[in-house]
Motif scaffolding. Structure first.
Motif, short mmCIF file in Angstrom:
data_model
loop_
_atom_site.label_atom_id
_atom_site.label_comp_id
_atom_site.label_asym_id
_atom_site.label_seq_id
_atom_site.Cartn_x
_atom_site.Cartn_y
_atom_site.Cartn_z
N MET A 1 0.84 -1.18 0.00
CA MET A 1 0.00 0.00 0.00
C MET A 1 0.89 1.24 0.00
N ILE A 2 0.41 2.25 -0.73
CA ILE A 2 1.21 3.45 -0.96
C ILE A 2 0.40 4.66 -0.53
N ARG A 3 1.02 5.56 0.21
CA ARG A 3 0.35 6.85 0.44
C ARG A 3 1.36 7.98 0.39
N VAL A 4 0.97 9.06 -0.29
CA VAL A 4 1.81 10.26 -0.38
C VAL A 4 0.95 11.38 0.18
N GLN A 5 1.41 11.99 1.25
CA GLN A 5 0.52 12.91 1.96
C GLN A 5 1.30 14.02 2.65
N ARG A 6 0.62 15.11 2.89
CA ARG A 6 1.20 16.23 3.61
C ARG A 6 1.19 15.95 5.13
N GLU A 7 0.14 15.25 5.61
CA GLU A 7 -0.07 15.06 7.03
C GLU A 7 0.94 14.07 7.62
N ASP A 8 1.11 14.16 8.92
CA ASP A 8 1.89 13.18 9.66
C ASP A 8 1.16 11.83 9.63
N PHE A 9 1.88 10.78 10.02
CA PHE A 9 1.26 9.45 10.08
C PHE A 9 1.45 8.89 11.48
N ASP A 10 0.62 7.90 11.79
CA ASP A 10 0.62 7.24 13.10
C ASP A 10 1.12 5.82 12.89
N THR A 11 2.40 5.61 13.20
CA THR A 11 3.03 4.32 12.91
C THR A 11 2.28 3.17 13.58
N ALA A 12 1.86 3.38 14.81
CA ALA A 12 1.18 2.30 15.54
C ALA A 12 -0.14 1.93 14.87
N ALA A 13 -0.91 2.96 14.49
CA ALA A 13 -2.21 2.68 13.86
C ALA A 13 -2.01 2.01 12.50
N GLU A 14 -1.01 2.45 11.75
CA GLU A 14 -0.74 1.84 10.44
C GLU A 14 -0.32 0.39 10.59
N THR A 15 0.52 0.14 11.60
CA THR A 15 0.98 -1.23 11.85
C THR A 15 -0.19 -2.12 12.22
N GLU A 16 -1.04 -1.62 13.11
CA GLU A 16 -2.20 -2.40 13.56
C GLU A 16 -3.10 -2.74 12.37
N ARG A 17 -3.24 -1.75 11.45
CA ARG A 17 -4.09 -1.98 10.28
C ARG A 17 -3.50 -3.11 9.40
N LEU A 18 -2.16 -3.16 9.31
CA LEU A 18 -1.51 -4.18 8.48
C LEU A 18 -1.57 -5.56 9.12
#
Lengths: 149, 83, 149, 83
Positions: A1-18
């Motif tokens: 999955m790819i995302r290009v964004q201006r906003e910050d990201f939440d590593t924990a939430a992204e990991t949990e989603r994966l």
């Protein structure tokens, strides 16, 4: 999955989603790139990350597909920010998950190495003496070349 | 042809993009870059360090011998520095 | 930093504690090991991780010191759980941070490889046909041997 | 001497730890393991696969030729499987 964004990201939430709910993943390797203070004590240096919308997503998708072809991966994720960033800010997140740790380590490392020499981003750094475009590094080319088959 | 410029190449040319009709005889990336460099001092300055100019045609990295056609989206930029 | 604990860990909070406010860190590489469902469809398999209190902390401290001597690292963290764990549960967290990504990747990988062959943990797996002690893997020995100087 | 047993070695011996006085003449790890194996069927079963027995003296991995003394903490366990 790819995302290009201006906003910050939440590593924990992204990991949990994966990873959440999957029981065949043994290894989660993640890389977070942060803005370093390049002014080295001469005052904080902000930067602006410019990119090529459209091509950026294409290139990131291409290297992600390459990683998934090379290693037995469960999931992969690349999030890359653009816009204005301060020292200590997160720039990029790469996650690779796999049943086995060697595949996860290799794929994550490959993704960030290739991304650095292929994804169309440029950094304009605001130092104490004005703005300068960051030069590409020969060491990054060498790091990417290690993965050439 | 749609031309896009990024980073210090954009800064020196002074505009982020433009639409141009390809002059007859320009069929490869290196010819396009030479022709652009002749269009004015901003272009000349932007493209002077020819070894630092990278080119994408239709959003793919290409070499100097890659063909260009009038409908292409061509981007010129310095070596990338993401991550 | 070393922690051996029964409780789960919060990777995001641990990372923030390591990295927060520091502006000379460019790369954060983390490894999370999860309990895989080894029963492969034959029902979830829990496991109990036994360890040698005292020696575990000693060994983890020893390999952490070795990593810090080998690579230019900003921070390192190892958290290893013990006790009863279910498929999908986190077992181990390794984080290495550095100004540069190669050092962070190598150190993180080294730490988990060495930990696997040196830290005194043992896994008792509850499968559909009773409990069995997990055998050490030859592939783990080979992975650790790569790092021998 | 304090002896600690882990994993299936503990399960076969039946106790997690014990205090023992070293018999005269036992000065190395391999001699200690041989002597323990002679102490009963549980010990014999636990230590039968000699190639799968690892030893730590005072919380450090050691080889079979490592010295042992009466004040030591000696642990016997199978190859480790953490991570």
């Amino acid at each position: 999955m790819i995302r290009v964004q201006r906003e910050d990201f939440d590593t924990a939430a992204e990991t949990e989603r994966l990873v959440g709910g999957q029981h065949d993943i043994g290894a989660v390797v993640s890389f977070v790139g942060l803005v370093r203070d390049m002014a080295e004590g001469a005052g904080a240096s902000s930067m602006t990350l410019e990119h090529y919308p459209g091509m950026t997503e294409r290139e990131l998708g291409r290297i992600e597909a390459e990683a998934r072809a090379r290693w037995p991966l469960s999931e992969t994720l690349i999030i890359h920010r653009f816009g204005r960033l301060e020292p200590g800010d997160r720039i990029v997140l790469v996650i690779a998950t796999s049943p086995h740790r060697a595949a996860a380590f290799e794929a994550c490392w490959f993704l960030i190495d290739w991304l650095k020499t292929s994804a169309p981003f440029w950094k304009l750094e605001e130092g104490p003496e004005g703005s300068t475009w960051v030069d590409a590094k020969g060491t990054d080319d060498e790091a990417a070349a290690r993965w050439q088959k | 042809m749609k031309l896009l410029y990024f980073a210090w190449i954009r800064a020196r040319i002074g505009i982020p993009e433009e639409d141009l009709s390809l002059p007859a005889g320009i069929v490869r990336v290196d010819q396009l870059v030479d022709w652009l460099a002749s269009r004015g001092p901003g272009y000349a300055a932007a493209l002077a360090e020819r070894g630092s100019v990278r080119v994408a045609v239709n959003q793919e990295h290409v070499g100097l011998d890659h063909p260009v056609r009038d409908g292409d989206e061509v981007a010129l930029f310095p070596p990338v520095t993401g991550g």
